[in-house]
Design an enzyme around this catalytic site. Structure first.
Site, PDB file in Angstrom:
ATOM      1  N   HIS A   1     -20.350  29.272 -64.179  1.00 19.00           N
ATOM      2  CA  HIS A   1     -19.915  30.283 -64.771  1.00 19.00           C
ATOM      3  C   HIS A   1     -19.878  29.885 -66.340  1.00 19.00           C
ATOM      4  O   HIS A   1     -19.979  30.959 -67.210  1.00 19.00           O
ATOM      5  CB  HIS A   1     -18.866  31.313 -64.291  1.00 19.00           C
ATOM      6  CG  HIS A   1     -17.415  30.497 -64.682  1.00 19.00           C
ATOM      7  ND1 HIS A   1     -16.891  29.570 -64.053  1.00 19.00           N
ATOM      8  CD2 HIS A   1     -16.777  30.839 -65.815  1.00 19.00           C
ATOM      9  CE1 HIS A   1     -15.866  29.238 -64.711  1.00 19.00           C
ATOM     10  NE2 HIS A   1     -15.662  30.046 -65.771  1.00 19.00           N
TER      11      HIS A   1
ATOM     12  N   SER B   1     -36.486  25.555 -62.394  1.00 19.52           N
ATOM     13  CA  SER B   1     -36.785  25.411 -63.726  1.00 19.52           C
ATOM     14  C   SER B   1     -38.529  25.210 -63.799  1.00 19.52           C
ATOM     15  O   SER B   1     -39.028  24.847 -62.659  1.00 19.52           O
ATOM     16  CB  SER B   1     -36.377  24.097 -64.266  1.00 19.52           C
ATOM     17  OG  SER B   1     -36.966  23.603 -65.339  1.00 19.52           O
ATOM     18  N   SER B   2     -38.886  25.693 -64.766  1.00 19.90           N
ATOM     19  CA  SER B   2     -40.507  25.447 -64.771  1.00 19.90           C
ATOM     20  C   SER B   2     -41.073  24.149 -64.795  1.00 19.90           C
ATOM     21  O   SER B   2     -42.149  23.818 -64.499  1.00 19.90           O
ATOM     22  CB  SER B   2     -41.042  26.477 -66.039  1.00 19.90           C
ATOM     23  OG  SER B   2     -40.387  25.622 -67.205  1.00 19.90           O
ATOM     24  N   CYS B   3     -40.145  23.031 -65.016  1.00 20.23           N
ATOM     25  CA  CYS B   3     -40.710  21.726 -64.809  1.00 20.23           C
ATOM     26  C   CYS B   3     -40.833  21.313 -63.420  1.00 20.23           C
ATOM     27  O   CYS B   3     -41.449  20.005 -63.218  1.00 20.23           O
ATOM     28  CB  CYS B   3     -39.748  20.988 -65.691  1.00 20.23           C
ATOM     29  SG  CYS B   3     -37.964  20.657 -64.856  1.00 20.23           S
TER      30      CYS B   3
ATOM     31  N   TYR C   1     -35.283  15.532 -62.532  1.00 25.92           N
ATOM     32  CA  TYR C   1     -34.537  16.875 -62.285  1.00 25.92           C
ATOM     33  C   TYR C   1     -35.464  17.774 -61.589  1.00 25.92           C
ATOM     34  O   TYR C   1     -34.914  18.500 -60.837  1.00 25.92           O
ATOM     35  CB  TYR C   1     -34.451  17.196 -64.000  1.00 25.92           C
ATOM     36  CG  TYR C   1     -33.838  18.994 -64.016  1.00 25.92           C
ATOM     37  CD1 TYR C   1     -32.722  19.040 -63.898  1.00 25.92           C
ATOM     38  CD2 TYR C   1     -34.804  19.814 -64.297  1.00 25.92           C
ATOM     39  CE1 TYR C   1     -32.102  20.331 -64.049  1.00 25.92           C
ATOM     40  CE2 TYR C   1     -34.291  21.012 -64.550  1.00 25.92           C
ATOM     41  CZ  TYR C   1     -32.960  21.261 -64.439  1.00 25.92           C
ATOM     42  OH  TYR C   1     -32.490  22.651 -64.610  1.00 25.92           O
TER      43      TYR C   1
ATOM     44  N   LYS D   1     -34.507  19.772 -58.063  1.00 31.27           N
ATOM     45  CA  LYS D   1     -34.748  21.312 -58.121  1.00 31.27           C
ATOM     46  C   LYS D   1     -35.633  21.568 -57.005  1.00 31.27           C
ATOM     47  O   LYS D   1     -35.650  22.808 -56.392  1.00 31.27           O
ATOM     48  CB  LYS D   1     -35.306  21.978 -59.472  1.00 31.27           C
ATOM     49  CG  LYS D   1     -34.161  21.736 -60.563  1.00 31.27           C
ATOM     50  CD  LYS D   1     -33.254  22.916 -60.214  1.00 31.27           C
ATOM     51  CE  LYS D   1     -31.909  22.874 -61.446  1.00 31.27           C
ATOM     52  NZ  LYS D   1     -31.093  23.766 -60.833  1.00 31.27           N
TER      53      LYS D   1
ATOM     54  N   PRO E   1     -37.157  29.824 -63.867  1.00 36.33           N
ATOM     55  CA  PRO E   1     -36.777  30.363 -65.018  1.00 36.33           C
ATOM     56  C   PRO E   1     -37.759  29.499 -66.074  1.00 36.33           C
ATOM     57  O   PRO E   1     -37.917  28.261 -65.876  1.00 36.33           O
ATOM     58  CB  PRO E   1     -35.531  30.407 -65.546  1.00 36.33           C
ATOM     59  CG  PRO E   1     -34.816  29.865 -64.567  1.00 36.33           C
ATOM     60  CD  PRO E   1     -35.968  29.130 -63.573  1.00 36.33           C
TER      61      PRO E   1
ATOM     62  N   HIS F   1     -31.796  21.001 -75.653  1.00 38.08           N
ATOM     63  CA  HIS F   1     -33.084  21.438 -75.779  1.00 38.08           C
ATOM     64  C   HIS F   1     -33.746  21.608 -77.175  1.00 38.08           C
ATOM     65  O   HIS F   1     -32.806  21.600 -78.074  1.00 38.08           O
ATOM     66  CB  HIS F   1     -33.446  22.604 -74.964  1.00 38.08           C
ATOM     67  CG  HIS F   1     -33.175  22.360 -73.328  1.00 38.08           C
ATOM     68  ND1 HIS F   1     -32.037  22.725 -72.702  1.00 38.08           N
ATOM     69  CD2 HIS F   1     -33.799  22.070 -72.278  1.00 38.08           C
ATOM     70  CE1 HIS F   1     -32.114  22.508 -71.529  1.00 38.08           C
ATOM     71  NE2 HIS F   1     -33.307  21.982 -71.119  1.00 38.08           N
TER      72      HIS F   1
ATOM     73  N   TRP G   1     -39.072  16.043 -83.336  1.00 33.52           N
ATOM     74  CA  TRP G   1     -39.390  15.064 -82.383  1.00 33.52           C
ATOM     75  C   TRP G   1     -40.755  15.425 -82.033  1.00 33.52           C
ATOM     76  O   TRP G   1     -41.346  16.361 -81.840  1.00 33.52           O
ATOM     77  CB  TRP G   1     -38.397  14.897 -81.102  1.00 33.52           C
ATOM     78  CG  TRP G   1     -37.108  14.624 -81.372  1.00 33.52           C
ATOM     79  CD1 TRP G   1     -36.515  14.304 -82.489  1.00 33.52           C
ATOM     80  CD2 TRP G   1     -36.127  14.475 -80.396  1.00 33.52           C
ATOM     81  NE1 TRP G   1     -35.213  13.910 -82.261  1.00 33.52           N
ATOM     82  CE2 TRP G   1     -34.834  14.020 -81.014  1.00 33.52           C
ATOM     83  CE3 TRP G   1     -35.860  15.221 -78.929  1.00 33.52           C
ATOM     84  CZ2 TRP G   1     -33.666  14.199 -80.215  1.00 33.52           C
ATOM     85  CZ3 TRP G   1     -34.764  15.005 -78.277  1.00 33.52           C
ATOM     86  CH2 TRP G   1     -33.645  14.734 -79.086  1.00 33.52           C
TER      87      TRP G   1
ATOM     88  N   ARG H   1     -44.338  25.385 -75.724  1.00 31.34           N
ATOM     89  CA  ARG H   1     -43.399  26.165 -74.875  1.00 31.34           C
ATOM     90  C   ARG H   1     -42.979  27.420 -75.076  1.00 31.34           C
ATOM     91  O   ARG H   1     -43.323  28.150 -75.948  1.00 31.34           O
ATOM     92  CB  ARG H   1     -42.124  25.432 -75.373  1.00 31.34           C
ATOM     93  CG  ARG H   1     -42.040  23.931 -74.964  1.00 31.34           C
ATOM     94  CD  ARG H   1     -41.977  23.464 -73.488  1.00 31.34           C
ATOM     95  NE  ARG H   1     -41.769  22.183 -73.464  1.00 31.34           N
ATOM     96  CZ  ARG H   1     -42.931  21.078 -73.298  1.00 31.34           C
ATOM     97  NH1 ARG H   1     -43.990  21.746 -73.669  1.00 31.34           N
ATOM     98  NH2 ARG H   1     -42.697  19.842 -73.236  1.00 31.34           N
TER      99      ARG H   1
HETATM  100  O1  GFB Z   1     -36.514  21.548 -75.129  1.00 29.97           O
HETATM  101  P1  GFB Z   1     -36.882  20.002 -74.719  1.00 29.97           P
HETATM  102  O2  GFB Z   1     -35.877  18.894 -74.875  1.00 29.97           O
HETATM  103  O3  GFB Z   1     -37.773  19.774 -73.206  1.00 29.97           O
HETATM  104  O4  GFB Z   1     -38.411  19.674 -75.733  1.00 29.97           O
HETATM  105  P2  GFB Z   1     -39.055  20.108 -72.516  1.00 29.97           P
HETATM  106  C1  GFB Z   1     -39.472  20.510 -75.998  1.00 29.97           C
HETATM  107  C2  GFB Z   1     -40.145  20.062 -77.078  1.00 29.97           C
HETATM  108  O5  GFB Z   1     -39.524  20.118 -78.372  1.00 29.97           O
HETATM  109  C3  GFB Z   1     -40.611  18.428 -76.719  1.00 29.97           C
HETATM  110  C4  GFB Z   1     -39.707  18.808 -78.742  1.00 29.97           C
HETATM  111  O6  GFB Z   1     -41.853  18.254 -77.179  1.00 29.97           O
HETATM  112  C5  GFB Z   1     -39.827  17.812 -77.744  1.00 29.97           C
HETATM  113  O7  GFB Z   1     -40.162  16.404 -78.095  1.00 29.97           O
HETATM  114  N1  GFB Z   1     -38.557  18.587 -79.950  1.00 29.97           N
HETATM  115  C6  GFB Z   1     -38.736  18.508 -81.221  1.00 29.97           C
HETATM  116  C7  GFB Z   1     -37.559  18.363 -79.627  1.00 29.97           C
HETATM  117  N2  GFB Z   1     -37.668  18.238 -81.772  1.00 29.97           N
HETATM  118  C8  GFB Z   1     -36.764  18.193 -81.030  1.00 29.97           C
HETATM  119  C9  GFB Z   1     -35.235  18.208 -80.825  1.00 29.97           C
HETATM  120  O8  GFB Z   1     -34.533  17.860 -82.135  1.00 29.97           O
HETATM  121  N3  GFB Z   1     -34.836  18.139 -79.680  1.00 29.97           N
HETATM  122  C10 GFB Z   1     -35.322  18.321 -78.508  1.00 29.97           C
HETATM  123  N4  GFB Z   1     -34.643  18.305 -77.574  1.00 29.97           N
HETATM  124  N5  GFB Z   1     -36.730  18.252 -78.361  1.00 29.97           N
HETATM  125  C11 GFB Z   1     -37.249  20.237 -70.466  1.00 29.97           C
HETATM  126  C12 GFB Z   1     -36.883  19.136 -69.262  1.00 29.97           C
HETATM  127  O9  GFB Z   1     -38.208  19.733 -71.037  1.00 29.97           O
HETATM  128  O10 GFB Z   1     -37.364  21.435 -70.333  1.00 29.97           O
HETATM  129  C13 GFB Z   1     -35.772  19.894 -68.569  1.00 29.97           C
HETATM  130  O11 GFB Z   1     -36.648  18.098 -69.908  1.00 29.97           O
HETATM  131  C14 GFB Z   1     -35.838  21.486 -68.138  1.00 29.97           C
HETATM  132  O12 GFB Z   1     -35.970  19.141 -67.453  1.00 29.97           O
HETATM  133  C15 GFB Z   1     -36.409  22.055 -69.611  1.00 29.97           C
HETATM  134  O13 GFB Z   1     -36.958  21.711 -67.463  1.00 29.97           O
HETATM  135  C16 GFB Z   1     -36.538  23.430 -69.349  1.00 29.97           C
HETATM  136  O14 GFB Z   1     -39.366  21.608 -72.544  1.00 29.97           O
HETATM  137  O15 GFB Z   1     -39.829  19.221 -72.734  1.00 29.97           O
END
Ligand code: GFB
Length: 311
Positions: free
Chosen positions: A13, A109-111, A138, A142, A165, A181, A204, A211
């Site tokens: 929670h 999760s959508s992954c 992960y 799931k 989701p 994220h 990155w 997305r």
């Molecule tokens: O949100 P994110 O970390 O996860 O990254 P995923 C989404 C995209 O944003 C990737 C880019 O292509 C990253 O390279 N990105 C750009 C960044 N700048 C950044 C930054 O500063 N930080 C981060 N984190 N990303 C996750 C899964 O995948 O999605 C989990 O790893 C989960 O398991 C989640 O399912 C919903 O969308 O790629």
């Protein structure tokens, strides 16, 4: 126990999803919520979980407890993501069944879907192809969780439903740049760059991946709707039906934050899945749709960040 005042255990929670579920159920005024912090109840401890269920006898369980993180955290801590999620969900689902819970909601999760699934991704795409390597650990956990719900329904008649989701964001998110994220990371990076008067923000990957982002209050509303109206085996995608590229997202967040400089891409970081847009036909046919536009949701999250996280 009166069926008009169900006892509802919100596992997890204090997290992004769990706190939104608490807000939604509190607003509805339905049932009494059972909430336990990690220091009070360790969900990886089967004995403690059994003792909790035996003592408290919840009627409903919303299973939002999970180890979650962004693309880099998933890639760097594969053992933790696999183990923690398997153990937590196994303990909670199994105890819920054995202690007579009437309905359980499992959040996936959508992954879980194949890396190159046809877009938008229908629920039938599950297990039709290889997973994205960065978050396969992960995803496997799931998938095991949603299959456990299916199996307990088939073998024991246990009313467990599973929803998948899309990428979530909102108040209460994790803003740690190493483990978060993308959306909270961008809010923080642009905000700090604006405050510091920097002229560049580093993003990155290539900026090309696409997305879909859903505000966590919309997710909680969908959960509420499905807990009232859905009692079946097939999993349900929960998304908004629209996606953006990471470059487009960066432009939007930069504008909302008021950052005047430019964006550079760190191509040494992974892109992950090229696209994961969920097909939400099944959810729409059940009478639910999202309400919060991405721009409004980012403003709301930025307000929360400024009042709760940034100094
Ligand atoms: O949100 P994110 O970390 O996860 O990254 P995923 C989404 C995209 O944003 C990737 C880019 O292509 C990253 O390279 N990105 C750009 C960044 N700048 C950044 C930054 O500063 N930080 C981060 N984190 N990303 C996750 C899964 O995948 O999605 C989990 O790893 C989960 O398991 C989640 O399912 C919903 O969308 O790629």
């Amino acid at each position: 126990m009166s069926s008009s005042t169900p006892r509802i255990f919100v596992a997890g929670h204090a997290g992004l999803v769990g706190s939104a579920l608490v807000r939604r159920w509190t607003a509805a005024g339905i049932g009494s919520l059972l909430l336990r912090r990690r220091s009070e109840l360790d969900l990886t401890d089967k004995g403690a979980v059994d003792a909790f269920f035996g003592r408290e006898r919840p009627d409903h369980v919303l299973l939002a407890a999970a180890k979650v993180g962004g693309i880099l955290a998933n890639d760097q801590f594969p053992a933790d993501f696999l183990r923690d999620n398997l153990v937590i969900q196994t303990n909670v689902i199994d105890a819920a069944y054995r202690f007579g819970v009437r309905k359980l909601l499992f959040l996936g999760s959508s992954c879980i879907y194949p890396k190159f699934a046809e877009q938008p991704i229908r629920e039938e795409a599950l297990l039709t192809g290889a997973l994205e390597p960065t978050n396969q650990w992960y995803a496997i956990a799931k998938i095991a969780g949603l299959k456990m719900c299916e199996a307990y329904r088939r073998q024991h008649g246990f009313n467990a439903i599973s929803i998948m989701p899309t990428n979530l964001y909102g108040p209460g998110d994790n803003f740690d740049l190493k483990t978060s994220h993308v959306l909270p990371a961008l809010i923080r990076k642009f905000h700090e760059a604006k405050v510091a008067g920097a002229d560049q923000v580093e993003i990155w990957g290539t900026g090309a991946p696409r997305r879909e982002f859903l505000h966590v209050d919309d997710l909680a509303d969908a959960c509420f709707h499905l807990m009232q109206s859905y009692d079946d085996e097939p999993l349900i995608n929960v998304g908004c039906g629209e996606d953006v590229s990471i470059s487009e997202l960066a432009t939007l967040v930069g504008r909302i934050v008021g950052f005047q400089g430019s964006v550079v891409f760190d191509r040494s970081k992974p892109d992950g899945t090229p696209r994961k847009l969920l097909d939400v036909t099944r959810l729409s046919s059940l009478g639910w749709k999202p309400r919060i536009r991405l721009e409004d949701g980012i403003r709301d999250t930025y307000d929360w960040y400024r009042s709760s996280v940034s100094q």
